[in-house]
Design an enzyme around this catalytic site. Structure first.
Site, PDB file in Angstrom:
ATOM      1  N   HIS A 288     -17.945  21.129  37.698  1.00 48.90           N
ATOM      2  CA  HIS A 288     -17.769  22.359  36.922  1.00 48.90           C
ATOM      3  C   HIS A 288     -17.396  23.527  37.825  1.00 48.90           C
ATOM      4  CE1 HIS A 288     -19.661  25.608  34.151  1.00 48.90           C
ATOM      5  NE2 HIS A 288     -18.483  25.248  33.654  1.00 48.90           N
TER       6      HIS A 288
ATOM      7  N   HIS B 232     -13.724  32.905  35.705  1.00 47.48           N
ATOM      8  CA  HIS B 232     -14.374  32.653  34.423  1.00 47.48           C
ATOM      9  C   HIS B 232     -14.557  33.918  33.615  1.00 47.48           C
ATOM     10  CE1 HIS B 232     -17.854  32.162  31.716  1.00 47.48           C
ATOM     11  NE2 HIS B 232     -17.413  30.916  31.561  1.00 47.48           N
TER      12      HIS B 232
END
Length: 240
Positions: A14, A56
């Site tokens: 991730h 992000h």
């Protein structure tokens, strides 16, 4: 619609390997490879000059040594900030080059700011083409943004695509069918039992899940039929 032939890896790092190195950096991607991961997930967002970079959040506050919106700075300036361990914010092009160099597959999440889903998707597709990546490469394009996935569906339909879910929207099946995705990817908190995995499989979609770091939870999800797990900590789960 039935999923096309696509077998994702059982484990995907991730944001590179977030537990091992600063997220969405080239160092994090290298750390995932060193830990034994064969694929990584990253987030692609537009910088102020329209270049997709790995980030992000809409803001730089949490992950860098500067503050303010990502779109307030161009990609060249973002390369000079500290995104962790002295690394700058990399471009998607740099990520693609590194993944090819070290042999990693890519779960490429289109992570647009509000109202930029279509523009971000078009920019991502342009970078993929410029860097010589195509649907035949080990890549799945994912997003929470239906507008982004719609652009990929229409402009580059041969790419494997995944619909990310937060919560379980009432229309998730209709959305997955409309967007012609191959995978449906809920968060681990929204997978309560094997019936939730079965519902995805029954629609013809590949069940993937984010973000799982506990080995016991990962084993449970695999037992329920989950095909692929996204994790911050690949070494913790690689033995399963």
């Amino acid at each position: 619609m039935p999923a096309r032939p696509f077998t994702p890896p059982r484990l995907i790092g991730h944001r590179g390997a977030k537990a091992l190195a600063p997220e969405n950096t080239l160092g994090s991607i290298r750390a995932a490879k060193a830990a034994g991961a064969t694929w990584v997930e990253i987030d692609a967002k537009l910088a102020g000059d329209g270049v997709p970079v790995l980030m992000h959040d809409a803001s730089l506050d949490r992950t860098t040594d500067v503050q303010g919106p990502v779109v307030a700075r161009g990609s060249a300036e973002l390369a000079t900030v500290d995104a962790g361990n002295g690394e700058g914010v990399p471009t998607l092009a740099q990520c693609l080059a590194l993944c090819r160099e070290i042999g990693l597959g890519l779960d490429l999440e289109i992570k647009p700011d509000a109202g930029t889903g279509s523009a971000t998707a078009r920019a991502v597709l342009a970078v993929l083409a410029a860097e010589g990546w195509g649907p035949e490469d080990p890549i799945v394009i994912t997003s929470f943004s239906r507008n982004a996935l719609r652009v990929v569906r229409d402009a580059a339909p041969d790419y494997i695509r995944g619909l990310l879910l937060t919560g379980r929207p009432a229309d998730w099946r209709e959305a997955a069918r409309d967007l012609a995705v191959d995978a449906v990817i809920p968060g681990t908190r929204d997978v309560h039992g094997p019936e939730d995995v079965t519902a995805i499989v029954a629609g013809g979609w590949i069940p993937m899940v984010y973000t799982v770091n506990d080995p016991q939870r990962a084993r449970e999800l695999y037992d329920w039929g989950m095909v692929s797990i996204v994790t911050d900590d690949p070494p913790a789960l690689l033995g399963l």
